[in-house]
Scaffold this active site. Structure first.
Site, PDB file in Angstrom:
ATOM      1  N   GLY A   1       0.830  -1.216   0.000  1.00  0.00           N
ATOM      2  CA  GLY A   1       0.000   0.000   0.000  1.00  0.00           C
ATOM      3  C   GLY A   1       0.856   1.253   0.000  1.00  0.00           C
TER       4      GLY A   1
ATOM      5  N   TYR B   1     -14.670  -3.230  10.303  1.00  0.00           N
ATOM      6  CA  TYR B   1     -13.328  -2.634  10.185  1.00  0.00           C
ATOM      7  C   TYR B   1     -12.558  -2.817  11.493  1.00  0.00           C
ATOM      8  CZ  TYR B   1      -9.523   0.684   9.776  1.00  0.00           C
ATOM      9  OH  TYR B   1      -8.266   1.244   9.778  1.00  0.00           O
TER      10      TYR B   1
ATOM     11  N   GLY C   1      -4.795   6.559  15.323  1.00  0.00           N
ATOM     12  CA  GLY C   1      -6.154   7.092  15.356  1.00  0.00           C
ATOM     13  C   GLY C   1      -6.376   7.975  14.144  1.00  0.00           C
TER      14      GLY C   1
END
Ligand code: NDP
Ligand code: 8X3
Length: 256
Positions: free
Chosen positions: A9, A151, A182
């Protein structure tokens, strides 16, 4: 000592920022994602300071993953650091309204993709007695929030799988780390909101979120501590974020 770092990614967000950070340190890079045009541009940018090999890869495709190392130039196959970063969230609907296909895609990418890559790279690391697996989990793996259902569960897998790897690798010099970010502004929300730029922008409205470079600096740091030190897990939020109080409904009354 120079390392060879494989980042999944790497075409945007944390992965792209990690590529820049390791390249700045002079490490060699193997970068993969599905969008080759992005990898190409990044490779052109970084090639002056690092050896960069790029390869298109969908981590959900077990056959593609299986052939991934063999398709690399031979000199690039010995990976010292695997950053298992490829991942995504899709949707924020409550569980009874969520799209089952979205759940499957998250499981296929965040769980199965991460397992495929780990199983591909780990045996060579163990054989060479050198390596570090860095998984990108999430605060969502520890802390539930409305709409985070599948998720968050995929990231809970990443948390426990990282611990399991660490347990298995006792007796080797290998290291395992789970980084749990976060709120961070990347393409994450654009993907989660299925391309709705306004909804994605609203997620960060009025905040100072984490950035790709913030996380990349932490990913780099966990590799730079002395080799006898293993950062098992690292949870990081922006200053503007915290946990919610427990939800308490006061409307149900006679329905119960
Ligand atoms: P981005 O959307 O910016 O980046 C996600 C990356 O994952 C892209 O490079 C994308 O590349 C790649 N990817 C997605 N699916 C696949 C696939 N099937 N095969 C290969 N690559 C894939 O988001 P982030 O940088 O924010 O996300 C990176 C990781 O960080 C994810 O695991 C995410 O869950 C996690 N995370 C993000 C947070 C945030 O708030 N941003 C917070 C906590 C964790 P391409 O589309 O080209 O294949
Ligand atoms: C991404 C962070 O809070 O949107 O993993 O789930 S959050």
């Amino acid at each position: 000592m120079k390392k060879r770092v494989l980042i999944t990614g790497a075409s945007s967000g944390f992965g792209e920022a990690c590529a820049r950070r390791f390249s700045e340190a002079g490490d060699d890079l193997v970068l993969c994602a599905r969008r080759m045009d992005r990898l190409q541009a990044l490779s052109e940018e970084l090639s002056g300071q690092s050896e960069v090999v790029i390869q298109t890869l969908d981590v959900t495709d077990p056959q593609a993953v299986e052939g991934f190392l063999d398709a690399l130039p031979e000199a690039s196959r010995e990976i010292d650091v695997l950053v298992n970063n490829a991942g995504l969230a899709l949707g924020l609907q409550p569980a009874h309204e969520a799209d089952l296909q979205d759940w499957q895609t998250m499981v296929d990418t965040n769980i199965k993709g991460l397992m495929h890559m780990t199983r591909l790279i780990l045996p060579g690391m163990v054989q060479r007695r050198r390596g570090h697996i860095i998984n990108i989990g999430s605060v969502a793996g520890s802390w539930p929030y409305p709409g985070g259902n599948a998720y968050g569960a995929t990231k809970a897998f990443v948390q426990q799988f990282s611990r399991g790897l660490k347990a298995d690798l006792v007796g080797t010099p290998l290291r395992v780390t789970n980084i749990e970010p976060g709120l961070a502004e990347t393409e994450f929300s654009l993907v989660r909101m299925k391309g709705d730029a306004q909804q994605a922008a609203d997620v960060y409205q009025g905040t100072q979120p984490l950035t790709g470079p913030d996380i990349a600096e932490i990913v780099y740091w966990v590799t730079a501590v002395p080799p006898h030190v293993n950062i098992n897990a690292l949870e990081v939020m922006p200053v503007c974020q915290a946990w919610s109080p427990f939800a308490v409904d006061r409307t149900l009354g006679d329905d119960l």
